[in-house]
Design an enzyme around this catalytic site. Structure first.
Site, mmCIF file in Angstrom:
data_model
loop_
_atom_site.group_PDB
_atom_site.id
_atom_site.type_symbol
_atom_site.label_atom_id
_atom_site.label_comp_id
_atom_site.label_asym_id
_atom_site.label_seq_id
_atom_site.Cartn_x
_atom_site.Cartn_y
_atom_site.Cartn_z
ATOM 1 N N LYS A 178 0.832 -1.209 0.000
ATOM 2 C CA LYS A 178 0.000 0.000 0.000
ATOM 3 C C LYS A 178 0.864 1.255 0.000
ATOM 4 O O LYS A 178 1.712 1.441 0.871
ATOM 5 C CB LYS A 178 -0.904 -0.013 1.234
ATOM 6 C CG LYS A 178 -1.722 1.263 1.451
ATOM 7 C CD LYS A 178 -2.498 1.185 2.765
ATOM 8 C CE LYS A 178 -3.159 2.509 3.116
ATOM 9 N NZ LYS A 178 -3.842 2.457 4.431
ATOM 10 N N LYS B 163 -10.077 12.487 8.760
ATOM 11 C CA LYS B 163 -9.595 12.035 10.054
ATOM 12 C C LYS B 163 -9.563 13.195 11.052
ATOM 13 O O LYS B 163 -9.511 14.357 10.659
ATOM 14 C CB LYS B 163 -8.169 11.491 9.914
ATOM 15 C CG LYS B 163 -8.012 10.239 9.088
ATOM 16 C CD LYS B 163 -6.543 9.867 8.967
ATOM 17 C CE LYS B 163 -6.346 8.595 8.153
ATOM 18 N NZ LYS B 163 -6.850 7.395 8.845
ATOM 19 N N ASP C 161 1.685 6.167 5.728
ATOM 20 C CA ASP C 161 0.686 5.267 5.151
ATOM 21 C C ASP C 161 1.160 4.618 3.855
ATOM 22 O O ASP C 161 0.409 3.889 3.225
ATOM 23 C CB ASP C 161 -0.630 6.028 4.917
ATOM 24 C CG ASP C 161 -1.854 5.151 5.146
ATOM 25 O OD1 ASP C 161 -1.717 4.094 5.786
ATOM 26 O OD2 ASP C 161 -2.941 5.517 4.673
ATOM 27 N N ASP D 293 -12.150 6.829 4.139
ATOM 28 C CA ASP D 293 -10.951 6.579 4.929
ATOM 29 C C ASP D 293 -10.567 5.101 4.930
ATOM 30 O O ASP D 293 -9.557 4.725 5.496
ATOM 31 C CB ASP D 293 -11.138 7.082 6.365
ATOM 32 C CG ASP D 293 -9.819 7.174 7.117
ATOM 33 O OD1 ASP D 293 -8.767 7.294 6.454
ATOM 34 O OD2 ASP D 293 -9.835 7.126 8.360
ATOM 35 N N ARG E 275 -7.522 -0.474 1.037
ATOM 36 C CA ARG E 275 -8.000 -1.725 0.450
ATOM 37 C C ARG E 275 -8.435 -1.533 -0.999
ATOM 38 O O ARG E 275 -8.421 -2.492 -1.780
ATOM 39 C CB ARG E 275 -9.134 -2.292 1.301
ATOM 40 C CG ARG E 275 -10.384 -1.434 1.369
ATOM 41 C CD ARG E 275 -11.277 -1.798 2.549
ATOM 42 N NE ARG E 275 -10.668 -1.424 3.818
ATOM 43 C CZ ARG E 275 -11.184 -1.704 5.004
ATOM 44 N NH1 ARG E 275 -12.334 -2.351 5.098
ATOM 45 N NH2 ARG E 275 -10.568 -1.337 6.109
#
Length: 501
Positions: free
Chosen positions: A265, A277, A288, A347, A351
């Protein structure tokens, strides 16, 4: 990348009397009757007439893991200082674990900042662990500081283990150094701030690293992604002025027996998008893209070590930002490969980019697929900040969890309960990107990813939401910021596939 210059040396009275090291590092063990010296400390102890443990006890040493105690040698050794680092408790047979050696070496390396040269005897216990711990413990990221502080130790001589051939020791030093340097590649990427590391610049760095290693590399820009139908990557990255990319880096070793796909990712910054967020802690979302950094470093490591495998890394890169062009809760995305996904929460973006990359990776017909990502806060709730959650094909999942624990990175096998699949049903599309409840969030994310894995493909998902980024104080060989997890685990898995298929 700044790495100490490493070498092997005899651990003898003659060698220590001539060493140019400023500091000699020895290990101590936490015994029932007080501190005792670990293997490798004999020569230093002899210089203190067998009273080194007694002196350390007087200074308050206990042998507790990562404890650091320094004492002057007062001319008893050529080096001016002995640094005693705690290894913790030994097991019933008197052995110290490799991870404790690694952590102790890391603590010692941090304490050696500003030192020109050190002689490390922890290698008498475990050479590879001592090298990895020293190199990773010495790591600092100071590119954005005007005041750099004390430089890491410049040169390290490791005492040759008493057993084994010299050529084996040299091979172990070479491998351990390569592994640690690859972890640092990942750490440097993770620690680079998001104004400098965004999809296009990450892709550029990947191209330079891959080409320098002689690897095949392909980058799809937003136009190519649209043309080929990568709806997940485009949806997540559509809100940013800095458009998404998909990078593919391929290595094929001589006499490759198996093909392994790696997917990581690469959300270079995650605001949460429209489902924004909270402000507190959002700066940590610079990490991230840790999964992307990890798989890039891993394919480069496979090439450096010339593993007899074919390893192909697929790296989806996007910046999840709120704007007039952002995807919204309620949108339906057409994913690469044809499945449709209803977005209930922007958010839960990781995936979506991973699903596209997983489908693409399966087109290369790999024998195994390993995906890793900072995917869910639920991983941290369930397993804490240092233990990755590992899901996927049962046997492969368990194999990776065992290897993760052996490397010291840590990992725990987690299930994919079938009853959670129905919670991802959508009223509009083939599935939704989140469930309507909080329960089993890490597991539901794994189930979502499974929907995009080709039938019959052996696969695993490693959720590193907590382990990828250290927000607390330094410990062992782990400083603040990016950790480089799970590069060492992936390397161990690749080596295991070479050995066992």
């Amino acid at each position: 990348m700044t790495v100490p210059k490493l070498a092997l040396s005899d651990n003898s009275e003659a060698a220590l009397s001539k060493t140019r090291a400023d500091v000699v590092v020895i290990g101590t063990v936490q015994g029932e009757d007080g501190v005792r010296l670990a293997a490798g400390a004999d020569v230093a102890d002899a210089a203190f007439e067998g009273k080194l443990a007694e002196v350390l006890t007087t200074l308050g040493a206990s042998g507790k893991l990562e404890e650091v105690v320094k004492l002057p040698t007062l001319g008893k050794l050529s080096a001016g200082v002995v640094l005693a680092v705690g290894l913790g408790k030994a097991d019933a047979e008197g052995a110290v674990s490799g991870e404790n050696v690694r952590r102790a070496a890391g603590a010692a390396a941090r304490a050696l900042a500003g030192t020109e040269r050190a002689f490390v005897t922890l290698s008498a216990l475990d050479l590879q662990a001592a090298v990895e711990g020293t190199v990773l413990g010495a790591y600092v990221f100071t590119e954005y500081r005007s005041e750099k502080g004390d430089a890491p130790v410049s040169k390290v001589d490791f005492a040759n283990p008493a057993e084994g051939a010299a050529k084996d020791h040299k091979a172990a030093l070479k491998t351990a150094t390569a592994v640690a340097e690859s972890v640092i590649v990942a750490r440097d990427l993770i620690n680079t701030p998001p104004n400098d590391l965004f999809p296009a610049s990450f892709a550029d760095r990947a191209v330079k690293l891959a080409e320098a290693a002689g690897l095949e590399v392909e980058v799809l820009d937003e136009k190519a992604l649209k043309r080929k139908g990568f709806g997940g990557i485009l949806g997540v990255g559509g809100g940013s002025s800095r458009q998404p990319r998909l990078v593919r880096v391929a290595y094929k070793g001589t006499k490759a027996t198996k093909k392994v796909a790696l997917v990581g990712k690469g959300i270079t910054f995650d605001t949460g998008g429209i489902s924004i967020k909270p402000a507190a802690g959002m700066d940590h979302m610079t990490s991230d893209m840790s999964g992307a950094a990890g798989v890039l470093a891993s394919v480069l490591l496979a090439a450096k070590l010339k593993l007899p495998l074919e390893v192909i890394a697929h790296i989806p890169l996007a910046e999840n930002m709120p704007s007039g062009t952002s995807y919204r809760p309620g949108d339906v995305l057409s994913m690469y490969g044809g499945k449709t996904v209803e977005v209930l929460n922007t958010d839960a973006e990781g995936r979506l980019v991973l699903a596209d990359a997983i489908v693409r990776a399966a087109e290369d017909n790999p024998d195994y697929l390993i995906e890793t990502s900072t995917l869910t806060g639920a991983q941290v709730v369930a397993l804490g900040n240092r233990t990755a959650g590992i899901m996927g094909t049962d046997e492969f999942r368990d194999r990776i969890a065992t290897l993760a624990q052996a490397t010291g990175e840590g990992g725990w096998a987690m299930p994919l309960p079938e009853e959670l699949r129905a919670d991802l049903d959508s009223r509009l599309a083939d599935l939704a990107n989140v469930t309507g409840h909080r329960w089993g969030g890490m597991l539901a994310a794994g189930i979502f990813l499974r929907e995009f894995v080709a039938e019959g493909l052996t696969w695993a998902h490693i959720d590193i939401a907590g382990p990828a980024f250290n927000t607390g104080g330094a410990w062992g060989y782990t400083g603040k910021g990016g950790t480089g997890v799970p590069v060492r685990t992936i390397h161990a898995v690749l080596e295991d596939i070479v050995a066992n298929g």
